[in-house]
Design a protein around this motif. Structure first.
Motif, mmCIF file in Angstrom:
data_model
loop_
_atom_site.group_PDB
_atom_site.id
_atom_site.type_symbol
_atom_site.label_atom_id
_atom_site.label_comp_id
_atom_site.label_asym_id
_atom_site.label_seq_id
_atom_site.Cartn_x
_atom_site.Cartn_y
_atom_site.Cartn_z
ATOM 1 N N CYS A 102 0.844 -1.193 0.000
ATOM 2 C CA CYS A 102 0.000 0.000 0.000
ATOM 3 C C CYS A 102 0.876 1.238 0.000
ATOM 4 O O CYS A 102 2.087 1.167 0.184
ATOM 5 C CB CYS A 102 -0.957 0.006 1.196
ATOM 6 S SG CYS A 102 -0.182 0.282 2.806
ATOM 7 N N LYS A 108 0.179 4.973 3.964
ATOM 8 C CA LYS A 108 -0.022 4.546 5.345
ATOM 9 C C LYS A 108 0.929 3.395 5.607
ATOM 10 O O LYS A 108 1.364 2.714 4.688
ATOM 11 C CB LYS A 108 -1.449 4.058 5.568
ATOM 12 C CG LYS A 108 -2.491 5.119 5.390
ATOM 13 C CD LYS A 108 -3.869 4.544 5.628
ATOM 14 C CE LYS A 108 -4.888 5.597 5.247
ATOM 15 N NZ LYS A 108 -5.632 6.074 6.337
ATOM 16 N N MET A 148 -2.763 -1.291 5.939
ATOM 17 C CA MET A 148 -4.217 -1.235 5.835
ATOM 18 C C MET A 148 -4.824 -2.435 6.578
ATOM 19 O O MET A 148 -4.127 -3.389 6.901
ATOM 20 C CB MET A 148 -4.635 -1.276 4.364
ATOM 21 C CG MET A 148 -3.949 -0.209 3.511
ATOM 22 S SD MET A 148 -4.368 1.463 3.988
ATOM 23 C CE MET A 148 -5.923 1.645 3.172
ATOM 24 N N TYR A 149 -6.117 -2.392 6.807
ATOM 25 C CA TYR A 149 -6.792 -3.487 7.499
ATOM 26 C C TYR A 149 -6.726 -4.798 6.727
ATOM 27 O O TYR A 149 -6.814 -5.864 7.313
ATOM 28 C CB TYR A 149 -8.254 -3.129 7.782
ATOM 29 C CG TYR A 149 -8.402 -2.199 8.944
ATOM 30 C CD1 TYR A 149 -8.044 -2.595 10.223
ATOM 31 C CD2 TYR A 149 -8.882 -0.911 8.767
ATOM 32 C CE1 TYR A 149 -8.168 -1.743 11.306
ATOM 33 C CE2 TYR A 149 -9.012 -0.048 9.839
ATOM 34 C CZ TYR A 149 -8.661 -0.470 11.105
ATOM 35 O OH TYR A 149 -8.783 0.376 12.169
ATOM 36 N N ARG A 198 -0.424 1.324 12.189
ATOM 37 C CA ARG A 198 0.531 2.409 12.424
ATOM 38 C C ARG A 198 1.772 1.828 13.077
ATOM 39 O O ARG A 198 1.701 0.854 13.817
ATOM 40 C CB ARG A 198 -0.061 3.467 13.350
ATOM 41 C CG ARG A 198 -1.145 4.269 12.682
ATOM 42 C CD ARG A 198 -1.086 5.698 13.128
ATOM 43 N NE ARG A 198 -2.110 6.462 12.438
ATOM 44 C CZ ARG A 198 -2.704 7.492 12.965
ATOM 45 N NH1 ARG A 198 -2.410 7.894 14.179
ATOM 46 N NH2 ARG A 198 -3.606 8.158 12.274
ATOM 47 N N HIS A 200 -4.956 0.987 14.274
ATOM 48 C CA HIS A 200 -5.483 2.319 14.514
ATOM 49 C C HIS A 200 -6.772 2.413 13.718
ATOM 50 O O HIS A 200 -7.042 1.579 12.852
ATOM 51 C CB HIS A 200 -4.452 3.364 14.059
ATOM 52 C CG HIS A 200 -4.744 4.741 14.538
ATOM 53 N ND1 HIS A 200 -5.434 5.655 13.789
ATOM 54 C CD2 HIS A 200 -4.433 5.355 15.707
ATOM 55 C CE1 HIS A 200 -5.543 6.784 14.472
ATOM 56 N NE2 HIS A 200 -4.942 6.625 15.633
ATOM 57 N N GLU A 201 -7.571 3.417 13.952
ATOM 58 C CA GLU A 201 -8.849 3.525 13.250
ATOM 59 C C GLU A 201 -8.707 3.594 11.733
ATOM 60 O O GLU A 201 -9.614 3.220 11.004
ATOM 61 C CB GLU A 201 -9.641 4.733 13.754
ATOM 62 C CG GLU A 201 -8.963 6.047 13.489
ATOM 63 C CD GLU A 201 -9.040 6.999 14.664
ATOM 64 O OE1 GLU A 201 -8.880 8.196 14.418
ATOM 65 O OE2 GLU A 201 -9.255 6.556 15.789
ATOM 66 N N ASP A 202 -7.554 4.038 11.231
ATOM 67 C CA ASP A 202 -7.381 4.127 9.775
ATOM 68 C C ASP A 202 -6.406 3.075 9.225
ATOM 69 O O ASP A 202 -5.931 3.195 8.114
ATOM 70 C CB ASP A 202 -6.952 5.535 9.368
ATOM 71 C CG ASP A 202 -5.615 5.959 9.954
ATOM 72 O OD1 ASP A 202 -5.084 5.246 10.830
ATOM 73 O OD2 ASP A 202 -5.096 6.999 9.546
ATOM 74 N N GLY A 203 -6.106 2.056 10.009
ATOM 75 C CA GLY A 203 -5.223 0.987 9.545
ATOM 76 C C GLY A 203 -4.090 0.741 10.522
ATOM 77 O O GLY A 203 -4.193 1.064 11.701
#
Length: 114
Positions: free
Chosen positions: A29, A32, A35-36, A61, A56-59
């Motif tokens: 990716c 970031k 990703m999930y 970290r 984290h909420e966006d994938g």
């Protein structure tokens, strides 16, 4: 994975080879650390194989509080120090690299150099 692919590598080199294999299996990716779906960037792959990532909420970290974060920084410095990447590895991953295969190949290329 070849049984001998890490033979003769430093611990940091072995980590880069593991990161290449991780990315090859889970995907690549940009923008970031990860990703999930499991896909990771160049530095996300390194952090994932040493365990220095957190959800984290966006994938994913990179976890700067993880005990292995110092190992991550050592590898990051080894990659960045000789200016292998003109604008840094993260910038190359996000804007210069064209494919997962290219990033995996670069990790494998760097493994014997650090």
């Amino acid at each position: 994975m070849l049984a001998n692919e890490k033979w003769g590598l430093s611990e940091n080199g072995k980590t880069l080879m593991d990161a290449a294999n991780y990315m090859d299996e889970h995907g690549w990716c940009r923008g970031k650390a990860g990703m999930y779906d499991g896909s990771v960037c160049l530095y996300g792959a390194i952090a994932a194989v040493i365990g220095a990532v957190k959800l984290h909420e966006d994938g994913l970290r990179i976890d700067i509080g993880h005990p292995n974060f110092k190992s991550f920084l050592a590898i990051q410095n080894a990659i960045e120090e000789p200016r292998i990447f003109i604008n840094g590895a993260a910038e190359w991953n996000d804007k210069g690299a064209k494919s997962k295969e290219q990033v995996v190949a670069k990790l494998r290329e760097l493994a014997p150099l650090i």
